[in-house]
Design an enzyme around this catalytic site. Structure first.
Site, short mmCIF file in Angstrom:
data_model
loop_
_atom_site.label_atom_id
_atom_site.label_comp_id
_atom_site.label_asym_id
_atom_site.label_seq_id
_atom_site.Cartn_x
_atom_site.Cartn_y
_atom_site.Cartn_z
N GLY A 80 0.82 -1.21 0.00
CA GLY A 80 0.00 0.00 0.00
C GLY A 80 0.85 1.25 0.00
CD GLN A 136 5.53 -6.06 -1.09
OE1 GLN A 136 6.05 -6.20 -2.17
NE2 GLN A 136 4.62 -6.91 -0.66
NE ARG A 186 -0.66 -7.01 9.57
CZ ARG A 186 0.00 -8.00 8.97
NH1 ARG A 186 0.06 -9.19 9.56
NH2 ARG A 186 0.61 -7.82 7.82
CE LYS A 203 5.95 8.77 9.16
NZ LYS A 203 4.96 7.67 9.17
CB VAL A 222 10.22 18.19 7.70
CG1 VAL A 222 11.73 18.13 7.73
CG2 VAL A 222 9.74 19.13 6.59
#
Length: 426
Positions: free
Chosen positions: A40, A226, A305, A333, A415
């Site tokens: 995803g 992935q 999950r 991130k 960021v």
């Protein structure tokens, strides 16, 4: 913009979709090369969230040719659902091209996936698959009993393959997995005949499309799904996917040669996450790990999950650089790590009393590995910063140390989740 491959350089979920989305603006063709709708990608545009599973996220830019390559396994119901959703959002889908060589996920694949996971779970040996039928589909592909998109348009060939496979899969479900579910070949045939009519306009020989685009000097972006440690050959086997999310997989999954790739960008997070079972040396099972999960919204796009979270692992970073020939790193991130006083980086593993600097093949060895950390000063909120120069010195030192340990230049720093929250380092 040369021909570029974008791959995940950790366990997946590194924020590839954001980088792909940004680079897609200048691309002419965006190609998905492997995996299925077990993967995803999430893209945020003007506060609206788009979630992709099979269609390249470049579709959000008008006029981009979006290729679903031969290495992808396609659930017809899934991809048509994505198309319908995009049409409902006013997105032009006429530029989607689906490989006639791609394999089809069939209903019995999903049933077998679920049956095997259920049985394995009873013994504590489940892999943690999404139960989308991806593994069983790739099994049929390797066994040479799979059904391809092109088979849909040859009636007798398709019907014979479905009938033969259903007979075998029903026997497996009943006698191996002791499941009551049984499939009717004629119902499957009728359903897929309906799918084929809706898919017909999108089907093409995508190897030709991609090759000719490169030869014409167009900008081609290969979109990986992935991550490196989920690769069937070099990942944390058996807790891996059934395809090759590394640079080499992009060549095979798109049907082009390695000499046609100019750049390879490995996407990493400023920390690391993993979904499902398997060893995870830097995992944080404490308040900091929970804080990173909540701050970073670390929940699976496909399954929902919660992801396991840990400190950045430079051993994994170097492994990805080496095995995929990375030329650049996009580090996402790092804003998530705000207000943590001390940030740690794993620079080695202690195994049987010795410090090693490589990623072990054996999961038994990896399970025994204890991370060797370096500590660095943390930083505050940086989500509003848009230039490298404006970043705090502690962030610059963090980036420099990651470059040094991984052996690759960081060219982009994320960021925040939006398109404009990406700093390009020249």
């Amino acid at each position: 913009m040369p021909t570029k491959v974008i791959i995940g350089a950790q366990w997946g979920d590194e924020g590839k979709a954001k980088i792909i989305d940004i680079l897609s603006e200048k691309a002419d063709v965006v190609v998905r090369c492997q995996g299925g709708n077990n993967a995803g990608h999430t893209v945020t545009v003007n506060e609206e969230v788009y979630k992709f599973h099979l269609i390249p996220s470049g579709i959000l830019y008008p006029g981009k040719t979006c290729v679903v390559g031969n290495g992808v396994v396609i659930d017809p119901e899934g991809i048509l659902g994505e198309i319908d959703h995009l049409v409902g959002k006013g997105i032009d889908v006429s530029t989607i091209k689906i490989s006639s060589r791609a394999h089809l996920v069939m209903p019995y694949h999903k049933a077998l996936d679920k049956a095997k996971e259920t049985l394995s779970a009873k013994e504590g040996k489940d892999i943690g698959t999404t139960m989308k039928g991806i593994g069983p589909c790739y099994m049929d592909k390797a066994e040479r009993t799979g059904i391809r998109v092109c088979d849909l348009y040859h009636d007798e060939v398709f019907k014979e393959k479905v009938r033969t496979n259903v007979k075998i899969k029903n026997a497996m479900l009943k006698h191996v997995y002791h499941q009551e579910v049984q499939f009717d070949a004629e119902v499957i045939i009728a359903d897929y005949m309906r799918y084929r009519e809706r898919l017909r306009t999108y089907i093409d020989d995508t190897t030709v499309i991609v090759y000719e685009a490169i030869k014409e000097g167009k900008d081609v972006l290969f979109e990986g799904a992935q991550g490196t440690l989920l690769d069937l050959d070099i990942g944390t086997y058996p807790y891996v996917t059934s395809s090759h999310p590394v640079t080499g997989g992009a060549c095979i999954g798109a049907g082009i040669g390695p000499t046609m790739i100019d750049e390879c960008i490995g996407v990493m997070k400023g920390y690391i996450t993993r979904v499902g079972k398997g060893p995870f040396p830097t995992e944080l099972e404490d308040e900091i790990g929970e804080r990173i999960r909540e701050e970073g919204h670390e929940y699976g796009t496909t399954t929902g999950r919660p992801r396991r979270c840990g400190w950045f692992d430079a051993i994994i970073g170097e492994f990805a650089v080496r095995t995929s020939g990375l030329t650049q790193i996009a580090l996402n991130k790092i804003d998530v790590l705000k207000d943590i006083e001390k940030i740690k980086i794993c620079v080695g593993y202690e195994l049987n009393g010795k410090v090693i600097k490589y990623f072990p093949a054996s999961l038994e060895d990896l399970e025994l590995c204890k991370p060797v950390y370096e500590e660095m000063e943390g930083w505050g909120d940086i989500s509003h910063i848009r230039t490298y120069e404006a970043l705090p010195d502690s962030v610059k030192k963090y980036l420099a140390r990651i470059e040094e340990l991984c052996g690759c230049k960081i060219t982009m720093v994320g960021v925040g989740p939006n398109r404009d929250q990406n700093i390009v380092i020249k």
